[in-house]
Structure formats: C-alpha cells, structure tokens
Design an enzyme around this catalytic site. Structure first.
Site, PDB file in Angstrom:
ATOM      1  N   GLY A   1      29.438 110.875  18.008  1.00  0.00           N
ATOM      2  CA  GLY A   1      28.403 111.898  18.119  1.00  0.00           C
ATOM      3  C   GLY A   1      28.944 113.237  18.600  1.00  0.00           C
TER       4      GLY A   1
ATOM      5  CD  GLU B   1      30.166 107.191  14.998  1.00  0.00           C
ATOM      6  OE1 GLU B   1      31.405 107.206  14.823  1.00  0.00           O
ATOM      7  OE2 GLU B   1      29.522 108.197  15.305  1.00  0.00           O
TER       8      GLU B   1
ATOM      9  CD  GLU C   1      26.861 111.868  14.205  1.00  0.00           C
ATOM     10  OE1 GLU C   1      26.103 111.782  13.214  1.00  0.00           O
ATOM     11  OE2 GLU C   1      26.759 111.119  15.206  1.00  0.00           O
TER      12      GLU C   1
HETATM   13  C1  1HE Z   1      31.496 106.271  28.118  1.00  0.00           C
HETATM   14  C2  1HE Z   1      31.727 106.733  26.794  1.00  0.00           C
HETATM   15  C3  1HE Z   1      30.656 106.586  25.859  1.00  0.00           C
HETATM   16  C4  1HE Z   1      33.524 107.068  27.927  1.00  0.00           C
HETATM   17  N1  1HE Z   1      29.511 106.036  26.307  1.00  0.00           N
HETATM   18  N2  1HE Z   1      30.333 105.738  28.488  1.00  0.00           N
HETATM   19  N3  1HE Z   1      32.012 106.719  21.380  1.00  0.00           N
HETATM   20  C5  1HE Z   1      33.113 105.951  21.522  1.00  0.00           C
HETATM   21  O1  1HE Z   1      33.217 104.850  21.046  1.00  0.00           O
HETATM   22  C6  1HE Z   1      34.203 106.533  22.389  1.00  0.00           C
HETATM   23  C7  1HE Z   1      34.363 105.711  23.648  1.00  0.00           C
HETATM   24  N4  1HE Z   1      35.229 106.376  24.622  1.00  0.00           N
HETATM   25  C8  1HE Z   1      36.592 106.335  24.552  1.00  0.00           C
HETATM   26  O2  1HE Z   1      37.183 105.846  23.594  1.00  0.00           O
HETATM   27  C9  1HE Z   1      37.328 106.905  25.712  1.00  0.00           C
HETATM   28  O3  1HE Z   1      36.450 106.929  26.838  1.00  0.00           O
HETATM   29  C10 1HE Z   1      37.887 108.342  25.492  1.00  0.00           C
HETATM   30  C11 1HE Z   1      39.050 108.279  24.474  1.00  0.00           C
HETATM   31  C12 1HE Z   1      36.820 109.302  25.006  1.00  0.00           C
HETATM   32  C13 1HE Z   1      38.415 108.895  26.846  1.00  0.00           C
HETATM   33  O4  1HE Z   1      39.342 107.973  27.432  1.00  0.00           O
HETATM   34  P1  1HE Z   1      39.650 108.068  28.993  1.00  0.00           P
HETATM   35  O5  1HE Z   1      40.733 107.056  29.288  1.00  0.00           O
HETATM   36  O6  1HE Z   1      39.886 109.485  29.385  1.00  0.00           O
HETATM   37  O7  1HE Z   1      38.285 107.653  29.753  1.00  0.00           O
HETATM   38  P2  1HE Z   1      37.650 106.196  30.012  1.00  0.00           P
HETATM   39  O8  1HE Z   1      38.318 105.557  31.208  1.00  0.00           O
HETATM   40  O9  1HE Z   1      37.619 105.388  28.773  1.00  0.00           O
HETATM   41  O10 1HE Z   1      36.147 106.552  30.347  1.00  0.00           O
HETATM   42  C14 1HE Z   1      35.779 107.125  31.591  1.00  0.00           C
HETATM   43  C15 1HE Z   1      34.360 106.699  31.868  1.00  0.00           C
HETATM   44  O11 1HE Z   1      33.500 107.220  30.855  1.00  0.00           O
HETATM   45  C16 1HE Z   1      34.176 105.189  31.804  1.00  0.00           C
HETATM   46  O12 1HE Z   1      33.127 104.846  32.705  1.00  0.00           O
HETATM   47  P3  1HE Z   1      33.450 104.276  34.187  1.00  0.00           P
HETATM   48  O13 1HE Z   1      32.094 104.112  34.809  1.00  0.00           O
HETATM   49  O14 1HE Z   1      34.193 102.984  33.949  1.00  0.00           O
HETATM   50  O15 1HE Z   1      34.321 105.325  34.855  1.00  0.00           O
HETATM   51  C17 1HE Z   1      33.703 104.959  30.385  1.00  0.00           C
HETATM   52  O16 1HE Z   1      32.946 103.748  30.252  1.00  0.00           O
HETATM   53  C18 1HE Z   1      32.806 106.164  30.205  1.00  0.00           C
HETATM   54  N5  1HE Z   1      32.640 106.501  28.796  1.00  0.00           N
HETATM   55  N6  1HE Z   1      32.992 107.212  26.713  1.00  0.00           N
HETATM   56  C19 1HE Z   1      29.373 105.626  27.570  1.00  0.00           C
HETATM   57  N7  1HE Z   1      30.773 107.002  24.603  1.00  0.00           N
HETATM   58  C20 1HE Z   1      24.047 109.549  17.042  1.00  0.00           C
HETATM   59  S1  1HE Z   1      24.945 108.206  16.780  1.00  0.00           S
HETATM   60  C21 1HE Z   1      26.522 108.509  17.412  1.00  0.00           C
HETATM   61  C22 1HE Z   1      27.273 107.235  17.501  1.00  0.00           C
HETATM   62  C23 1HE Z   1      28.503 107.371  18.335  1.00  0.00           C
HETATM   63  O17 1HE Z   1      28.797 108.393  18.907  1.00  0.00           O
HETATM   64  S2  1HE Z   1      29.468 105.969  18.444  1.00  0.00           S
HETATM   65  C24 1HE Z   1      30.911 106.484  19.253  1.00  0.00           C
HETATM   66  C25 1HE Z   1      30.817 106.286  20.729  1.00  0.00           C
END
Ligand code: 1HE
Length: 258
Positions: free
Chosen positions: A109, A132, A112
């Site tokens: 997103g 996704e 997007e």
């Molecule tokens: C999150 C999210 C999230 C991080 N929703 N909490 N998007 C994704 O599948 C991408 C998922 N995120 C990642 O792959 C990574 O977090 C990153 C590459 C972006 C960054 O990595 P990094 O090592 O800097 O951070 P991290 O340790 O993975 O994340 C830090 C915190 O943010 C951690 O939470 P914490 O409570 O354990 O500290 C993560 O869980 C949280 N976090 N990304 C929720 N996306 C209209 S439809 C659109 C559909 C989509 O967008 S699907 C793609 C979703």
C-alpha cells in the site's frame, strides 16, 4: 499540527509537507492513518500550492497495517478497499500537485500511495515491492490501476508472482520514480521541486492533475477534443496572458535558464 499524531503537517510558504509519522511501525497504514491522509489533503490551507509527501524514519511506508487485516467478509473487504480509493483519490485529484519523497521501503500500500502522487523522488535507499502476492492477498488501494501506468502490467505481474524487489536504481529505470538522488536527499529535492511547481499558473497545474490523466485514458478522438477545451480555458486566464507578455517583452526566463 494535525490532531492525529500519526501524520504531521508542516507549512513552508506555499508548500505543505505531509509526513507519515509511525516510524515504529515503518509508517504502516492503519485505517486511522488512511483516513488522516484523506483528511489532511482535503483540508490543506488555501494558501498551499504544492505538497510533499514524506515518511518519518528509515522507510517511506511498509504498506497496509497487517495487524488490522482481520477476518473480513467480502462486503467489508470491498468497503475497506473503497476507503483507500477515496483517500488516495484525494491525493491524486486533491487541491494541489503532490511530490512523494521516497526512501527505504515503498511496499504494498505504500507503493500504491506513492503511485497516487504526481512526481516521485527516490533516494538511494529506496526499494519497491508488492508483498501482497506472498501474503495471499491482492492490491486494494488503486495499485492495479495506477502501478501498471508507471511500470507496465508485465512488471507488476512479475513483482506479485515472484516477490521481486526493485532497488532504487532499477526502480528509477523501470519508471517508479522520476528523480533518483543520494541517500537522505529525497525530501530536500522534493521540496525544491514543489517550490517550482507552486510558481505555475494554477490552471496549468489543474490541467496537469485533472485533465491530462483523463485525456490519456480517452480514445484519441475524444482526447483531442478534451485537450482543445482545456487548452482554450488555460490560455484565456489573465495570468496566462501576462506570462506570455512577460516572455515576449523579455521579462521571463528562457527555457533551460532560471
Ligand atoms: C508492520 C508492518 C505492516 C512493519 N503492518 N506492522 N506490507 C508488508 O508485507 C511489509 C511488511 N514489513 C516488512 O517487510 C518490514 O517491516 C520492512 C522491510 C518494511 C522494514 O523492516 P525493518 O527490519 O526495518 O522493521 P521490522 O522489524 O520488520 O518492523 C518494525 C515494526 O513494524 C514491527 O513491529 P514490532 O511491534 O515488532 O516492533 C513490525 O511488525 C511492524 N511492521 N511493517 C503492521 N505492514 C490496500 S491493500 C494494501 C496491501 C498491502 O499493503 S500488503 C503489504 C503489507
């Protein structure tokens, strides 16, 4: 300052700087943050003539807040996607051109959202992905419409089928971003561009935001007519007449010279 702490609004003269501000969650877009994006662009002060969209921390945006992706029935999923559409339409077809300052993750997103902006500036840390595919879902924030227009349907299909990640350099070549700058310089470059965009005649910016993308979708025959109507309206504005006079009388900059 916005009442929602997850978004920040700073006004610098005619330029608004809007910042996603959930760095602890990599600026993941919760429902609250999506509504705040919509509200912020809907209610920009009338003095603003261009905007920059930025993200606090090391990443522009990690996409949908996956912690909110609970069991939704088909109807709720439809309305959720439409809520995103309404918010991102406010970015694309809101009051002013928006320049995205990209760095780190521009994924799901987040991509997007970036695609709804009018210009994208990426720094060297930027990477683009559509996870996704691997999460078992589909784009729902207008990505299926906007992303193929930037990079083509074939590249988007590959990204979603294989989890391919584009780095900053390959991403610029593919068409995600129009500018590639060194690490940490995306915001400064985006603000510089926004200040330039703010100097345009308002009707020119209106035509570029509202007429051009629609003309590009029309059959050529209809597009030519819409173009002619928009051109006639733009050139009739007193400001356009003044700008042309300034050039003819030697008061305006030549192309390529400031
Ligand atoms: C999150 C999210 C999230 C991080 N929703 N909490 N998007 C994704 O599948 C991408 C998922 N995120 C990642 O792959 C990574 O977090 C990153 C590459 C972006 C960054 O990595 P990094 O090592 O800097 O951070 P991290 O340790 O993975 O994340 C830090 C915190 O943010 C951690 O939470 P914490 O409570 O354990 O500290 C993560 O869980 C949280 N976090 N990304 C929720 N996306 C209209 S439809 C659109 C559909 C989509 O967008 S699907 C793609 C979703």
């Amino acid at each position: 300052m916005s009442p929602n702490q997850d978004i920040q609004l700073e006004i610098d003269g005619e330029v608004a700087i809007v910042r996603l501000n959930r760095p602890g969650k990599r600026n993941a877009l919760s429902d609250g943050l999506i509504l705040a994006v919509r509200n912020t662009f809907e209610t920009l002060p009338k003095t603003v003539r261009a905007a920059v969209l930025d993200g606090t921390g090391d990443h522009f945006c990690a996409g949908l807040d996956l912690s909110e992706l609970k069991e939704r029935d088909a109807g709720a999923g439809l309305h959720h996607s439409r809520m995103w559409h309404a918010a991102l339409e406010e970015v694309q077809y809101g009051p002013v051109p928006v320049i995205a300052a990209l760095h780190g993750a521009v994924v799901g997103g987040g991509l997007e959202l970036a695609a709804a902006c009018h210009i994208r500036v990426a720094d060297a840390t930027t990477f683009y992905a559509l996870p996704e595919g691997s999460r078992g879902i589909f784009v729902g924030g207008g990505g299926a419409v906007r992303i193929p227009r930037l990079i083509g349907a074939a590249r988007m299909t590959d990204m979603m089928l294989t989890g391919r990640v584009y780095n900053a350099e390959d991403g610029e070549r593919a068409g995600f971003a129009q500018y590639l700058v060194p690490q940490g310089q995306a915001t400064a470059k985006a603000v510089e561009l926004a200040k330039r965009v703010a100097q345009n005649a308002p009707l020119t910016n209106y035509a570029l935001m509202h007429a051009l993308p629609r003309i590009a979708e029309q059959p050529a025959d209809q597009g030519f007519l819409t173009e002619a109507l928009m051109a006639a309206i733009a050139q009739s504005a007193p400001e356009a007449k003044q700008r042309v006079r300034d050039f003819l009388e030697g008061r305006a900059a030549k192309v390529g010279k400031s």
